[in-house]
Write a protein that holds these residues in place. Sequence first.
Motif, PDB file in Angstrom:
ATOM      1  N   PRO A 165     -39.586  27.797  30.290  1.00 30.27           N
ATOM      2  CA  PRO A 165     -39.590  28.536  31.557  1.00 30.27           C
ATOM      3  C   PRO A 165     -39.732  30.037  31.307  1.00 30.27           C
ATOM      4  O   PRO A 165     -39.162  30.583  30.359  1.00 30.27           O
ATOM      5  N   VAL A 166     -40.489  30.701  32.180  1.00 30.24           N
ATOM      6  CA  VAL A 166     -40.756  32.136  32.059  1.00 30.24           C
ATOM      7  C   VAL A 166     -40.211  32.863  33.281  1.00 30.24           C
ATOM      8  O   VAL A 166     -40.394  32.409  34.416  1.00 30.24           O
ATOM      9  N   PHE A 167     -39.560  33.988  33.033  1.00 28.89           N
ATOM     10  CA  PHE A 167     -39.088  34.836  34.130  1.00 28.89           C
ATOM     11  C   PHE A 167     -39.730  36.208  33.978  1.00 28.89           C
ATOM     12  O   PHE A 167     -39.450  36.940  33.025  1.00 28.89           O
ATOM     13  N   LEU A 168     -40.615  36.559  34.917  1.00 30.91           N
ATOM     14  CA  LEU A 168     -41.245  37.870  34.930  1.00 30.91           C
ATOM     15  C   LEU A 168     -40.442  38.783  35.859  1.00 30.91           C
ATOM     16  O   LEU A 168     -40.277  38.479  37.036  1.00 30.91           O
ATOM     17  N   LYS A 169     -39.963  39.890  35.315  1.00 30.21           N
ATOM     18  CA  LYS A 169     -39.197  40.819  36.141  1.00 30.21           C
ATOM     19  C   LYS A 169     -40.080  41.453  37.200  1.00 30.21           C
ATOM     20  O   LYS A 169     -41.288  41.595  37.035  1.00 30.21           O
ATOM     21  N   ASP A 170     -39.460  41.854  38.293  1.00 27.09           N
ATOM     22  CA  ASP A 170     -40.207  42.437  39.401  1.00 27.09           C
ATOM     23  C   ASP A 170     -41.009  43.661  38.976  1.00 27.09           C
ATOM     24  O   ASP A 170     -42.036  43.979  39.580  1.00 27.09           O
ATOM     25  N   ASN A 171     -40.562  44.365  37.922  1.00 26.98           N
ATOM     26  CA  ASN A 171     -41.282  45.574  37.529  1.00 26.98           C
ATOM     27  C   ASN A 171     -42.629  45.285  36.867  1.00 26.98           C
ATOM     28  O   ASN A 171     -43.368  46.207  36.527  1.00 26.98           O
ATOM     29  N   LEU A 172     -42.966  44.000  36.708  1.00 27.03           N
ATOM     30  CA  LEU A 172     -44.297  43.636  36.202  1.00 27.03           C
ATOM     31  C   LEU A 172     -45.287  43.365  37.335  1.00 27.03           C
ATOM     32  O   LEU A 172     -46.478  43.152  37.073  1.00 27.03           O
ATOM     33  N   ARG A 173     -44.797  43.362  38.554  1.00 28.35           N
ATOM     34  CA  ARG A 173     -45.713  43.157  39.685  1.00 28.35           C
ATOM     35  C   ARG A 173     -46.723  44.313  39.712  1.00 28.35           C
ATOM     36  O   ARG A 173     -46.370  45.479  39.601  1.00 28.35           O
ATOM     37  N   GLY A 174     -47.980  43.965  39.854  1.00 26.91           N
ATOM     38  CA  GLY A 174     -49.034  44.967  39.827  1.00 26.91           C
ATOM     39  C   GLY A 174     -49.628  45.174  38.449  1.00 26.91           C
ATOM     40  O   GLY A 174     -50.765  45.638  38.325  1.00 26.91           O
ATOM     41  N   LEU A 175     -48.878  44.834  37.406  1.00 22.58           N
ATOM     42  CA  LEU A 175     -49.405  44.926  36.042  1.00 22.58           C
ATOM     43  C   LEU A 175     -50.007  43.599  35.600  1.00 22.58           C
ATOM     44  O   LEU A 175     -51.048  43.557  34.954  1.00 22.58           O
ATOM     45  N   TRP A 176     -49.320  42.515  35.939  1.00 26.58           N
ATOM     46  CA  TRP A 176     -49.726  41.181  35.504  1.00 26.58           C
ATOM     47  C   TRP A 176     -50.543  40.532  36.612  1.00 26.58           C
ATOM     48  O   TRP A 176     -50.077  40.401  37.744  1.00 26.58           O
ATOM     49  N   LYS A 177     -51.763  40.134  36.276  1.00 32.69           N
ATOM     50  CA  LYS A 177     -52.677  39.558  37.269  1.00 32.69           C
ATOM     51  C   LYS A 177     -52.620  38.035  37.312  1.00 32.69           C
ATOM     52  O   LYS A 177     -53.263  37.411  38.148  1.00 32.69           O
ATOM     53  N   GLY A 178     -51.858  37.452  36.397  1.00 32.94           N
ATOM     54  CA  GLY A 178     -51.758  36.001  36.377  1.00 32.94           C
ATOM     55  C   GLY A 178     -50.678  35.497  37.322  1.00 32.94           C
ATOM     56  O   GLY A 178     -50.148  36.259  38.152  1.00 32.94           O
ATOM     57  N   PRO A 179     -50.317  34.210  37.234  1.00 31.72           N
ATOM     58  CA  PRO A 179     -49.278  33.640  38.099  1.00 31.72           C
ATOM     59  C   PRO A 179     -47.961  34.380  37.916  1.00 31.72           C
ATOM     60  O   PRO A 179     -47.505  34.569  36.781  1.00 31.72           O
ATOM     61  N   PHE A 180     -47.357  34.810  39.010  1.00 31.12           N
ATOM     62  CA  PHE A 180     -46.097  35.547  38.908  1.00 31.12           C
ATOM     63  C   PHE A 180     -44.941  34.562  39.088  1.00 31.12           C
ATOM     64  O   PHE A 180     -44.658  34.104  40.192  1.00 31.12           O
ATOM     65  N   VAL A 181     -44.309  34.238  37.984  1.00 30.51           N
ATOM     66  CA  VAL A 181     -43.275  33.207  37.995  1.00 30.51           C
ATOM     67  C   VAL A 181     -41.918  33.830  37.673  1.00 30.51           C
ATOM     68  O   VAL A 181     -41.813  34.768  36.884  1.00 30.51           O
ATOM     69  N   GLN A 182     -40.898  33.287  38.296  1.00 33.54           N
ATOM     70  CA  GLN A 182     -39.521  33.677  37.998  1.00 33.54           C
ATOM     71  C   GLN A 182     -38.703  32.399  37.868  1.00 33.54           C
ATOM     72  O   GLN A 182     -37.953  32.005  38.759  1.00 33.54           O
ATOM     73  N   GLU A 183     -38.859  31.767  36.729  1.00 29.94           N
ATOM     74  CA  GLU A 183     -38.237  30.480  36.461  1.00 29.94           C
ATOM     75  C   GLU A 183     -36.928  30.666  35.684  1.00 29.94           C
ATOM     76  O   GLU A 183     -36.774  31.616  34.912  1.00 29.94           O
ATOM     77  N   PHE A 184     -36.021  29.743  35.888  1.00 31.74           N
ATOM     78  CA  PHE A 184     -34.752  29.722  35.161  1.00 31.74           C
ATOM     79  C   PHE A 184     -34.731  28.499  34.244  1.00 31.74           C
ATOM     80  O   PHE A 184     -35.420  27.501  34.490  1.00 31.74           O
ATOM     81  N   PRO A 185     -33.921  28.549  33.197  1.00 28.20           N
ATOM     82  CA  PRO A 185     -33.829  27.386  32.314  1.00 28.20           C
ATOM     83  C   PRO A 185     -33.205  26.198  33.035  1.00 28.20           C
ATOM     84  O   PRO A 185     -32.373  26.374  33.942  1.00 28.20           O
ATOM     85  N   MET A 186     -33.618  25.009  32.630  1.00 21.63           N
ATOM     86  CA  MET A 186     -33.007  23.819  33.182  1.00 21.63           C
ATOM     87  C   MET A 186     -31.580  23.713  32.682  1.00 21.63           C
ATOM     88  O   MET A 186     -31.283  23.994  31.521  1.00 21.63           O
ATOM     89  N   GLU A 187     -30.683  23.311  33.525  1.00 18.10           N
ATOM     90  CA  GLU A 187     -29.278  23.228  33.133  1.00 18.10           C
ATOM     91  C   GLU A 187     -29.046  22.207  32.011  1.00 18.10           C
ATOM     92  O   GLU A 187     -28.046  22.247  31.331  1.00 18.10           O
ATOM     93  N   THR A 188     -30.004  21.302  31.819  1.00 18.59           N
ATOM     94  CA  THR A 188     -29.825  20.284  30.791  1.00 18.59           C
ATOM     95  C   THR A 188     -30.430  20.701  29.463  1.00 18.59           C
ATOM     96  O   THR A 188     -30.400  19.945  28.509  1.00 18.59           O
ATOM     97  N   CYS A 189     -31.016  21.910  29.377  1.00 19.28           N
ATOM     98  CA  CYS A 189     -31.633  22.360  28.123  1.00 19.28           C
ATOM     99  C   CYS A 189     -30.566  22.507  27.048  1.00 19.28           C
ATOM    100  O   CYS A 189     -29.416  22.823  27.318  1.00 19.28           O
ATOM    101  N   THR A 190     -30.972  22.278  25.785  1.00 15.96           N
ATOM    102  CA  THR A 190     -30.044  22.461  24.658  1.00 15.96           C
ATOM    103  C   THR A 190     -30.716  23.327  23.619  1.00 15.96           C
ATOM    104  O   THR A 190     -31.918  23.529  23.640  1.00 15.96           O
TER     105      THR A 190
END
Length: 246
Positions: free
Chosen positions: A221-246
Motif C-alpha cells: 500500500p502507498v500513501f502519497l501526502k497531500d503536499n505531492l498534489r500537483g507534482l505527481w501526475k499519476g493515480p493519487f492514492v492514500q492507502e493504509f496497511p492492512m491490519e492483518t499484515c505482518t
Amino acid sequence: MQHTKIEWVRNPDGTAGYSWNPIKGLCPVGCWYCYGRKLYLRFGETIMGNYEDEEGGSDWNIKSPFFADPGQEKCPKRPSRIFVCSTFELFHPVADKWRDDIFLFIEAHPEHTFIILTKMPERIDRSMPENTWLGVSVTGVDGDDDRIRFLCNGTKPRVKFVSFEPLLGDLATKGWNVFPDYVDALSWCIMGRLTGHGHVHDPTQANIKRIYQECRNAGIPVFLKDNLRGLWKGPFVQEFPMETCT
C-alpha cells in the motif's frame, strides 16, 4: 496527546489521529530540514529538563530533552492511531528507563495503534508490542538501504513501513531497487515532498514513479501526502496497511 494534522496518522474512520511526545527537546540527529528542530530552537526554553545519556554525559550544547512521565498521560477514549515522538528520535541513547516507560504505556493500551518512525533502526533494543507500527524515515540518498535492511531484518512488529519524507534523492537514475531484497517484509510506504523551503527540492515525476511502481509490483500500500498534489501526475492514492499484515 493532541490531535495531529499528519494525514497518515488518520484514524480508520477518517478523523484526526494523535501525536504524543513524551520526550521533548532538540533532536540530536540534527536533520537540516527538521520542522521540530526549528520549533525547539525557538521555544526550547520552555522544556528544559534533566538529561543523562548512556555514557553519563549531559550536554548537547543546546536545551537538554525533557521526559514527561507516561503514567500521567490520558489516552483517547476511543481506539485511535497515535504517532509516538513525532519531534524526537525515540531510539537515540537517552535514558533506557524513558523508553521502558513509553513501551509499558503502549502495552497497557492495546486498543490503540502506536506508530513509531525512526532514523536509527540499528539501535532498536526490544521487540515491538502487537499494537505498534514501526517505520524508518529515509530521503532517497545514500545509506537508505542500510536503514531499510535494519528494519526488515530486526524486530517484527505487525506493520513495517518506509517513509520517504522528504523525498530528496534521485532514485530514478541510481540503478538500484528502492527496496533491495527486503520488499516482502514491508507493509506500507509513505511519500512526501519537503515543505517550507520552496520548490527547489521537489521530487521529480520519475523519482515518485520509481517508488510507486515498485510498491505496486510488490503489492505494498502507498500513501502519497497531500503536499505531492500537483507534482505527481499519476493515480493519487492514500492507502493504509492492512491490519492483518505482518
